[in-house]
Design an enzyme around this catalytic site. Structure first.
Site, PDB file in Angstrom:
ATOM      1  CD  GLU A 172      53.033  53.846 -10.717  1.00 59.90           C
ATOM      2  OE1 GLU A 172      52.622  54.571  -9.775  1.00 59.90           O
ATOM      3  OE2 GLU A 172      53.145  52.614 -10.622  1.00 59.90           O
ATOM      4  CD  GLU A 181      53.914  47.235 -10.269  1.00 58.29           C
ATOM      5  OE1 GLU A 181      54.032  47.496  -9.068  1.00 58.29           O
ATOM      6  OE2 GLU A 181      52.884  47.480 -10.933  1.00 58.29           O
TER       7      GLU A 181
END
Ligand code: MG
Length: 512
Positions: free
Chosen positions: A391, A396
């Site tokens: 990933e 974020e």
């Protein structure tokens, strides 16, 4: 009014000399057009406060080494060709006023209102690299007079030996065709934005020079123009965002009032670093996101992180394209056992890539409990379920810590469940009020993360196998906004937060 008769024999003589292909001939004459796409609109006037369409602004465009300098040609009552944008000059209608009357008032820098003759002569002095981009303004009196202006302009360009330096543009399609008929070897671009590149090519013209919003409405015309091998030009492009978009899309010409700014953007652009745009969404449609490009992950299972939202499918309450941006919207509303609805968009179809540069321009939501993310997952899960196949988190952010954005990498050996994920924060005090560019560059040796082109985190391929480096497979992009959850909800969720929006200006994917 004086009747203008253009002697056909003279024109044939003037054009007859150009038997060699234009390019070879240009090389012989020492003409090499500047390799940048910058066309100074009405000359390079703005930064130095020169009058538009003045000889001073033309000279400055040449000094800046622009590939073109544009100017507007009108015809006076006594058939003089002059350079001015508006049909009026000092409140006098140009087409109804004799030249001698018009020049009584100089331009603001003291220059006399230039004639096409003086303009072309000045434009050829010390200039072997800047095209003279001659816009023929249609006549406000009659269509026929517009044709006459075209005839006179082409004749003068040839008389002065400026043909190889000159490119013609016009809003009037018949003027464009007339120029091409008079000089089949010249280069003519159409301005009005109402014809596809295919039609323009079939009409015998050499390029489309449209307002940039036309290309935003018809992005397929960009590819079509390239397929048809006709020139792509856009006007009048004065902001960095618009310039970046046109540069990313490989426009041959960009017409601007800000040639200095465009020079700066060219140095910074991904295209300048050898990247080629392979996929993008500029979000210029209205309504739901383009379903050729985006799919949805749907449901409300908590997504492995005890998140609070239910992700809806193609619901414009949660995913909406409007005014040039995508909005992912979380609402406080019950759906099944969930207390919020939101959206999680995934690229589909050709929207996955092995290596490249992915950039997302976004403005983040605010409020305790929000957890927006721009990230990538493997398409084929070759090395097994999460986290073995990897990933990449481009960005974020959690609402309780609004001033920091994070990039992370997860693999079998490095992941947050066992506390070994590779992650780094970047301080960004206005992530919630301004658009920033979040980007990843990924090749077989490493992954680099950027905010606004500042590299702040790199993850290297150790060469020890998929447990540490599963990043040799195709990955796709996800854009979502979670609410609460293990990380976003660590400090609780603001009870009063009814609605939160992540806004995305564009997504561009490049490969080398
Ligand atoms: Mg113009």
């Amino acid at each position: 009014m004086k009747q203008f008769l253009f002697p056909a024999a003279l024109l044939a003589f003037l054009l007859g000399g150009c038997s060699a292909p234009a390019k070879t001939q240009r090389a012989k004459e020492g003409i090499t057009f500047a390799s940048n796409p910058i066309v100074a609109h009405r000359g390079a006037f703005k930064k130095n406060r020169l009058p538009e369409n003045s000889i001073a602004s033309l000279k400055h465009a040449i000094a800046l080494n622009c590939t073109g300098s544009e100017f507007d040609v009108q015809m006076t009552a006594d058939d003089s060709l002059v350079i001015n944008h508006d049909p009026h000059y000092n409140k006098l209608p140009i087409e109804k006023t004799p030249y001698a009357e018009l020049i009584k008032t100089p331009l603001s820098n003291g220059e006399q209102l230039p004639t096409l003759r003086t303009y072309l002569l000045e434009g050829m002095k010390n200039n072997r690299s800047t095209r003279l981009v001659l816009e023929i303004k249609p006549s406000v009196i009659s269509k026929e007079r517009g044709q006459l202006i075209a005839q006179r302009a082409v004749a003068l360009v040839h008389e002065l030996g400026a043909a190889r330096m000159t490119v013609y543009i016009s809003f009037d399609y018949d003027i464009c065709k007339k120029v091409k008929e008079l000089d089949p070897k010249t280069h003519v671009q159409y301005l009005n934005g109402d014809k596809s590149p295919e039609v323009v090519k079939a009409g015998g013209l050499d390029g489309v020079d449209y307002h940039y919003s036309v290309f935003q409405k018809h992005p397929e015309w960009i590819a079509q123009a390239k397929q048809q091998h006709i020139a792509l030009n856009a006007w009048t492009v004065n902001t960095a965002a618009e310039m970046d978009w046109l540069l990313a899309n490989g426009f041959e010409f960009i017409t601007t009032n800000e040639p200095e700014l465009l020079t700066e953007r060219i140095k910074k652009t991904s295209a300048a670093k050898g990247w080629k745009l392979v996929w993008s969404d500029e979000f210029n449609n209205n309504g739901l996101p383009d379903d050729h490009k985006w799919g949805y992950d749907v449901g409300g299972s908590g997504w492995g992180n005890r998140e609070l939202q239910y992700y809806t499918k193609a619901d414009s309450n949660n995913a909406l394209v409007k005014d040039g941006t995508l909005r992912i919207i979380a609402h406080k509303e019950k759906r099944e056992q969930n207390t919020y609805t939101s959206a999680r968009l995934i690229t589909k179809g050709k929207g996955d890539w092995l290596y490249g540069r992915v950039e997302v321009s976004a403005k983040l939501p605010a409020g305790r409990g929000v957890w927006p993310a721009i990230w990538m997952l493997p398409t084929d899960w070759k090395y097994g379920g999460w986290p073995a196949s990897g990933e990449m988190d481009i960005m974020e952010n959690v609402g309780y810590n609004p001033d920091t954005v994070f990039s992370s990498v997860h693999t079998k050996s490095f992941n947050h469940v066992i506390g070994t994920q590779k992650t780094k924060g970047f301080f960004l005090k206005d992530a919630g009020t301004a658009f920033h560019l979040y980007a990843v560059e990924w090749n077989k040796d490493q992954i680099d993360f950027f905010v606004d082109d500042r590299l702040f985190f790199s993850f290297k391929n150790t060469g020890k196998g998929f447990e540490e480096w599963p990043f040799d497979q195709k990955f796709h992009l996800l854009l979502n906004m979670a609410m609460g959850g293990n990380w976003g909800g660590k400090m609780g969720v603001d009870e009063k937060l009814d609605r939160a929006v992540m806004e995305v200006d564009y997504v561009r994917v490049f490969q080398k």
